[in-house]
Design an enzyme around this catalytic site. Sequence first.
Site, PDB file in Angstrom:
ATOM      1  CB  SER A  72      37.438  27.366  54.193  1.00  0.00           C
ATOM      2  OG  SER A  72      36.646  26.650  53.275  1.00  0.00           O
ATOM      3  CD  GLN A 180      32.312  28.838  42.598  1.00  0.00           C
ATOM      4  OE1 GLN A 180      32.367  28.715  41.374  1.00  0.00           O
ATOM      5  NE2 GLN A 180      32.581  27.840  43.418  1.00  0.00           N
ATOM      6  N   GLY A 201      42.779  28.817  45.148  1.00  0.00           N
ATOM      7  CA  GLY A 201      43.525  28.334  43.981  1.00  0.00           C
ATOM      8  C   GLY A 201      42.806  27.278  43.163  1.00  0.00           C
ATOM      9  CB  CYS A 325      29.576  21.460  51.756  1.00  0.00           C
ATOM     10  SG  CYS A 325      30.641  22.542  50.846  1.00  0.00           S
TER      11      CYS A 325
HETATM   12  C1  LIG Z   1      34.899  26.552  47.219  1.00  0.00           C
HETATM   13  C2  LIG Z   1      34.384  27.752  47.899  1.00  0.00           C
HETATM   14  C3  LIG Z   1      34.883  28.151  49.153  1.00  0.00           C
HETATM   15  C4  LIG Z   1      35.899  27.348  49.911  1.00  0.00           C
HETATM   16  O1  LIG Z   1      37.167  27.367  49.314  1.00  0.00           O
HETATM   17  P1  LIG Z   1      38.236  26.244  49.738  1.00  0.00           P
HETATM   18  O2  LIG Z   1      39.508  26.671  49.098  1.00  0.00           O
HETATM   19  O3  LIG Z   1      37.727  24.955  49.187  1.00  0.00           O
HETATM   20  O4  LIG Z   1      38.320  26.257  51.222  1.00  0.00           O
HETATM   21  C5  LIG Z   1      34.387  29.315  49.716  1.00  0.00           C
HETATM   22  N1  LIG Z   1      33.452  30.047  49.085  1.00  0.00           N
HETATM   23  C6  LIG Z   1      32.951  29.707  47.892  1.00  0.00           C
HETATM   24  C7  LIG Z   1      31.933  30.577  47.232  1.00  0.00           C
HETATM   25  C8  LIG Z   1      33.391  28.541  47.258  1.00  0.00           C
HETATM   26  O5  LIG Z   1      32.881  28.198  46.072  1.00  0.00           O
END
Ligand SMILES: *Cc1c(COP(=O)(O)O)cnc(C)c1O
Length: 400
Positions: A72, A180, A201, A325
């Site tokens: 994020s 992803q 991570g 979310c």
């Molecule tokens: C999980 C995810 C995020 C957020 O990552 P965090 O490390 O949980 O903040 C952003 N983009 C995608 C596509 C995600 O799957």
Amino acid sequence: MKVYADNAATTYLSKTARDKLIECLDNYNGNPNSLHSDGQRTQEVLDEARAIVAGCINAKNPNEIYFTSGGSEADNQALLSAARGLSRKGKKHLITLNIEHHAILHTMAKLEKEGFEVTYLKPQANGIVDVRDVEDAIREDTALVSVMFANNEMGAVQPIPEIGALCRSKGVLFHTDAVQAAAHLPIDVQAMNIDMLSMSGHKFHGPKGVGILYARNGIRLVNVIEGGAQERGKRAGTVNVPGIAAMAAALKEGCDNMDANMSHVRKLRDKLIDGLKDIPYSQLNGDPVNRLPGNVNWSFEGVEGESLLLHLDLYGIECSSGSACTSESLEPSHVLTGMGVPVEAAHGSLRFSLDSDNTEEQVDYIIEKVHSVVDLYRSMSPYWEDLMNGTREHCIPEYM
Ligand SMILES: *Cc1c(COP(=O)(O)O)cnc(C)c1O
């Protein structure tokens, strides 16, 4: 049987990452910004992690890697940097997809309030954006295109090399949220003409709360966190060296074993898809071929995804009914509706995200339990009864 099939929400820490984390917690407690020996020993661990990450995505130089608190934060920093940097040159237009993660969409909304204009492209029915739509949306004043590498909910993989080449030829910055994709699909930031890229991570068996922003040299980052001069002045805060070292170890392990792991995961995914095909009035969401190796997103008419999810949990199967979310709200997924899946079908959707430690036996178990749970809920559903007696119209054909 216990089946963890929610790896797109988070993955478990691998043994390699755990060992590295413990090793660093025990042995590398210096502050890498300190000039004394303990600090410098810790700095070496950090340098090594940066070089490993750069190697995994073929970055030209390890100094193009910035460590953040997660995917994020990396997404926020990439968008804010491009927008704030280029608005001084009069470029106040940004392009993204309507199916992006909220880390992108909410940052875009914030920039709109600051006077930027954002074009939200809608993908085709298979969840993949048409590159010609990206090309048509680019204007003289476009600062940035941000298109995710692969979607976290329905797994569609976007044409990243084509979009990268297009943006480079038009002189527009290109960011991709590869949270992803990292360790699941090959990434080469140079060959793909990617200017900025985000990773996290905990999506590839590393720890939570650490992430990566790649920013090609020459791109001026703005700070999201102000303070000390860590990360070459671009991300303040004493660096989480154990978390970062463990994340780098997990990324390297995932990338080194990608071919073997992903051919196993693809086989499981296709077996699951085959096993669900005979459920009438149900469909796979997202492109069947260009999709994440472990992603199966399925809509079932006449039932609620949340009910199915909770019932499957009783059988030990852990999956998701959308993104983590949105799963606490009853709003249908913005991703599914954003690619044109009817609201009724989006409400009845489940996401299984498999990984290399899942087995064929587990997939057989998922197939068996999904059939029985869908039958059970349909047999109790007034909505399904309306569909069956023709007072309501189907939105999914009987068979794909
Ligand atoms: C999980 C995810 C995020 C957020 O990552 P965090 O490390 O949980 O903040 C952003 N983009 C995608 C596509 C995600 O799957």
